[in-house]
Write a protein that holds these residues in place. Structure first.
Motif, short mmCIF file in Angstrom:
data_model
loop_
_atom_site.label_atom_id
_atom_site.label_comp_id
_atom_site.label_asym_id
_atom_site.label_seq_id
_atom_site.Cartn_x
_atom_site.Cartn_y
_atom_site.Cartn_z
N GLN A 44 0.84 -1.19 0.00
CA GLN A 44 0.00 0.00 0.00
C GLN A 44 0.88 1.25 0.00
O GLN A 44 1.65 1.49 0.94
CB GLN A 44 -0.89 0.00 1.24
CG GLN A 44 -1.90 -1.13 1.29
CD GLN A 44 -3.15 -0.81 0.51
OE1 GLN A 44 -3.84 0.15 0.77
NE2 GLN A 44 -3.45 -1.65 -0.46
N MET A 131 0.56 1.91 -8.08
CA MET A 131 -0.82 2.16 -7.67
C MET A 131 -1.80 1.93 -8.81
O MET A 131 -3.00 1.72 -8.58
CB MET A 131 -0.95 3.58 -7.12
CG MET A 131 -0.23 3.79 -5.80
SD MET A 131 -0.01 5.53 -5.33
CE MET A 131 -1.67 5.94 -4.85
N PHE A 138 -7.21 4.19 -4.58
CA PHE A 138 -5.90 4.29 -3.96
C PHE A 138 -5.21 5.61 -4.28
O PHE A 138 -4.24 5.99 -3.64
CB PHE A 138 -5.01 3.14 -4.44
CG PHE A 138 -5.34 1.80 -3.87
CD1 PHE A 138 -4.50 1.19 -2.94
CD2 PHE A 138 -6.47 1.12 -4.24
CE1 PHE A 138 -4.79 -0.04 -2.41
CE2 PHE A 138 -6.78 -0.12 -3.71
CZ PHE A 138 -5.93 -0.70 -2.79
N ARG A 439 -10.27 1.24 0.08
CA ARG A 439 -8.97 0.75 -0.34
C ARG A 439 -8.97 -0.67 -0.90
O ARG A 439 -7.97 -1.10 -1.43
CB ARG A 439 -7.97 0.85 0.80
CG ARG A 439 -7.87 2.27 1.32
CD ARG A 439 -6.48 2.61 1.80
NE ARG A 439 -6.04 3.84 1.17
CZ ARG A 439 -5.04 3.94 0.33
NH1 ARG A 439 -4.36 2.89 0.00
NH2 ARG A 439 -4.72 5.08 -0.21
#
Length: 800
Positions: A44, A131, A138, A439
């Motif tokens: 992440q 991403m 995100f 997310r």
């Protein structure tokens, strides 16, 4: 395995060493194990962009700083080296795009807002290549207001009937007949601001079942138990007495509900109800930013409860999900635990009021505990406040802890992170009920096919910009594997990139230190010249789901618009040349092959009119030969003192050339230097028997004819950093200068650092523009502590 994949593999191993939920019952492990696998494979990343302000006129420049952290601990990352920044219009089409270099300290850049843009609200978004593998949820997103003072505003017509956005959110996700539940609601106007209303819940007989009103920002909730075979509707009236009617979400005949409440002994109580006769057990799964915090199974008949110690949950937004006995998610809601520590930034101007063209000295102090670092990287903006520009250019603290994990736009996100009171706590919980988790989706995690890191379409850009493309058969469109391709960008320094297409026909060129606009040439070997080369657009094709509000500028603000527009035009006229200065990066200026074995500066020799004579007379390392009526160039195979059997790689300004007849016919008077590598040379996956490099005076090919099979395109590299210009008024002559200073943005510094004691000093000068100014600071320490601060001061015009 490619180097880039090895790096991400080792980094994911590092991330996986973060706290993981311990030994769980075998039944619970069917949830925890796939989740932990997903967490390790789906690093992440979070970006936060601090813009110098949030309201602009066309003709102005937007300055911004990018903060780059990991999504779990919010500590600075050093994985991706490029961020992509876009401005999207209301149709979610990109109107401006740029690429910015990233490091552990983030990155910074600018975007000039051209007069071709229309007035309206726009979306600024930023993301990395990695991403792009995930949902645009995100990405960093932020709403901007832009006004073109040279075009009519085109404001929407006012409606007699209010066009409010009214939404209902049952706690846990569902209303189920005969099961008690809470329903949160949100009422917002066209600009996204909450609306004060009064509401009534009515059944089909017009019986009033509940009365309610928003608690804060148009958000509130009410409780009721829906009955079978009953229809429900909500009536609302705004402050002007206008009525609105909306239906409630569909009531399910069977299912599950969940309710959360905080207990007196510092626990969170989750009550789960069901009306399913066959229900046997349910699971509670809780995580905070992908760190598992609780996983528990309990039997259920009609009702069961889970108790979770607040201390077990992480700070920020936690995601609580209820699964049925078959491990299918049936209920879900969010819970917010207020951070106990944050970066405290003190700002103290030496005065509260200043005259025009005077120095402002502002002392900054970062306060932290003994265990925390006081050295922080800060971004500082000083701009004039008016009815157009509010104090909303971005708060890193509220973004990292809240906005980045929630769906939709949050009005006044700073409000929820202030000192907690009963009112703030209630408003925060209402926010959790009305803004879902952004997310991931559970089917991404629990699906039968889990995407591994090595199979993702986009890899992190570890060493700089990646230019990617494909090689295909032009007739069938079939991808062509194992094809050597070359990418060149004529100019200085001399660079050549080589890639071999993989099984899917994909090619990748790692463009280290690739800055500014370039003319890029991509080609294959002559035997593959009929293949089709395509270079991919590096920007994301994912469409944002964010709804942009209507332009909120009113006609009554025309005087403010005129004042700012005049100031912008005056500043562009009298200070434009000084304001456009760039800081060029320090890069290796030598050719990609380093120091050559032989180098010939042709101006030091007798100039011959034909290239063949030049090579034969004094370029010892090159042997021109003619075979079957065509020239070939060879170099000696040092140290064996024999010539390579195969022709060498020949370059002109870094562009591979395969037709030596054209090289021989090219005028040597246009060539400044010839370098020769007299041994085997590797470039990426290719091995060449020597290199012969011809360089023109300007590095622009000097008019050399390029084969039509070569793909030519304009390609923007990483953005060059622009220096912010701020005049100084240190002498009487400078102060009395008749050159106008119409700046409304007095100071911008994207990389202001405090010392080991957390201290720093900022100095700048006021302009001729009177008004109230705000100093806005965002910052991040090396250990991940974020903070934001604002302070105001006034500027009065000096007496003539």
């Amino acid at each position: 395995m490619p180097t880039s994949l090895l790096r991400i593999f080792f980094y994911l191993l590092l991330v996986s060493s973060l706290r993981t939920f311990g030994q769980a019952p075998p039944s619970v492990s069917t949830l925890t194990q796939p989740f932990d696998t997903y967490r390790r494979q789906a690093l992440q990343e979070k970006l936060f962009v601090h813009t110098d302000q949030a309201f602009y006129l066309t003709g102005e420049t937007m300055w911004f700083k990018v903060y780059y952290v990991d999504g779990t601990r919010h500590q600075p990352l050093d994985v991706s080296k490029v961020t992509y920044v876009e401005v999207l219009d209301k149709e979610h089409k990109a109107v401006l795009q740029t690429k910015v270099a990233l490091s552990t300290g983030g990155g910074n850049g600018t975007l000039f807002l051209p007069s071709s843009l229309s007035s309206g609200t726009y979306l600024l978004r930023a993301y990395t290549s990695w991403m792009k593998n995930f949902s645009p949820g995100f990405f960093f997103e932020k709403t901007l207001t832009l006004v073109n003072p040279f075009k009519p505003l085109g404001l929407p017509l006012l409606r007699e009937t209010p066009d409010y956005d009214i939404q209902f959110f049952p706690e846990g996700g569902h209303l189920v007949q005969d099961l008690p539940g809470n329903v949160a609601f949100k009422v917002a106007d066209a600009s996204g601001h909450g609306v004060a209303v009064r509401g009534w819940l009515l059944n089909e007989r017009n019986d009033t079942l509940a009365k309610f009103s928003p608690h804060k920002f148009g958000i509130g909730k009410f409780a009721f138990t829906p009955l079978a075979n009953t229809r429900y509707r909500v009536m609302m009236t705004d402050e002007k007495g206008r009525m609105m009617t909306r239906p409630l979400p569909i009531v399910d005949t069977q299912g599950y509900t969940m309710r959360l409440e905080e207990t007196a002994n510092d626990q969170v109580k989750i009550t789960v109800n069901t009306n399913l006769d066959g229900a046997s057990s349910v699971y509670l799964f809780a995580h905070t930013r992908n760190e598992i915090k609780a996983a528990e199974q309990r039997p259920i008949q009609r009702e069961t409860t889970f108790l979770v110690d607040k201390k077990a949950l992480g700070e920020g937004v936690s995601h609580l999900t209820i699964f049925d006995a078959d491990r299918k998610p049936v209920c879900e809601r969010l819970y917010f635990k207020r951070p106990t520590t944050s970066l405290t930034i003190g700002l103290k101007p030496d005065q509260k009021q200043y005259a025009s063209r005077t120095k402002v000295t502002l002392d900054a102090l970062v306060e932290a505990s003994a265990a925390q670092s006081k050295q922080a990287a800060l971004s500082v903006s000083v701009y004039r406040l008016d009815s157009l520009a509010g104090m909303d250019s971005g708060n890193i603290l509220s973004y990292l802890w809240m906005t980045s994990d929630l769906q939709g736009q949050i009005e006044s996100a700073d409000y929820y992170l202030q000192t907690e009171t009963a009112e703030v706590a209630q408003a925060t919980d209402n926010l959790m009920l009305t803004h879902g988790w952004r997310r991931f989706r559970w089917n991404d995690i629990l699906g039968s096919q889990t995407t591994t890191a090595s199979k993702r379409s986009f890899i992190p850009e570890h060493n700089g910009l990646l230019i990617q493309g494909t090689v295909t058969d032009p007739a069938s469109g079939r991808p062509m594997p194992n094809v050597i391709t070359y990418l060149s960008a004529p100019g200085k320094p001399l660079r050549l990139y080589v890639s071999r297409s993989n099984a899917d026909g994909q090619i990748r060129f790692e463009m280290q230190d690739f800055y500014g606009p370039k003319n890029v040439l991509v080609q294959t070997n002559p035997k593959d010249s009929l293949l089709k080369l395509t270079i991919a657009n590096p920007f994301s094709a994912s469409v944002s789901t964010t709804h942009l509000p209507e332009l909120s500028v009113m006609e009554s603000q025309a005087d403010q618009l005129l004042n700012r527009s005049v100031a912008m035009q005056v500043q562009a006229t009298y200070g434009g040349d000084q304001a456009i200065r760039y800081r060029y990066p320090i890069v290796d200026s030598s050719a990609f092959y380093g120091k050559p074995v032989e180098s010939y500066a042709l101006d030091a020799y007798t100039r011959f009119p034909r290239m063949e004579e030049v090579l034969r007379e004094y370029v010892l390392g090159v042997m021109p030969r003619k075979k079957q009526g065509h020239f070939r160039l060879y170099v000696p195979n040092e140290p064996y003192r024999t010539f390579f059997e195969d022709p060498s790689l020949v370059l002109l300004d870094g562009v591979p050339q395969f037709d030596m007849d054209k090289i021989i016919d090219f005028s040597p008077l246009k060539i400044k230097q010839i370098d020769v590598i007299t041994n085997h040379y590797f470039i990426g996956p290719a091995l060449f028997p020597g290199v012969i490099s011809f360089m023109s005076y300007k590095g622009d090919l000097a008019g050399f004819p390029i084969s039509p099979s070569v793909l030519r395109l304009d390609y923007d590299g990483l953005q060059l950093q622009r220096e912010f210009y701020s005049p100084r008024y240190e002498t009487d002559k400078q102060i009395s200068s008749r050159l106008p200073d119409a700046r409304t943005l007095l100071y911008w510094n994207p990389d202001f650092k405090t010392d080991a004691q957390g201290k720093g000093r900022i100095q700048f000068y006021t302009s001729d523009q009177a008004g109230t100014y705000v100093v806005e600071v965002n910052g991040l320490t090396t250990d991940g502590q974020a903070g934001s601060q604002r302070v105001l001061f006034d500027v009065k015009n000096s007496p003539k």
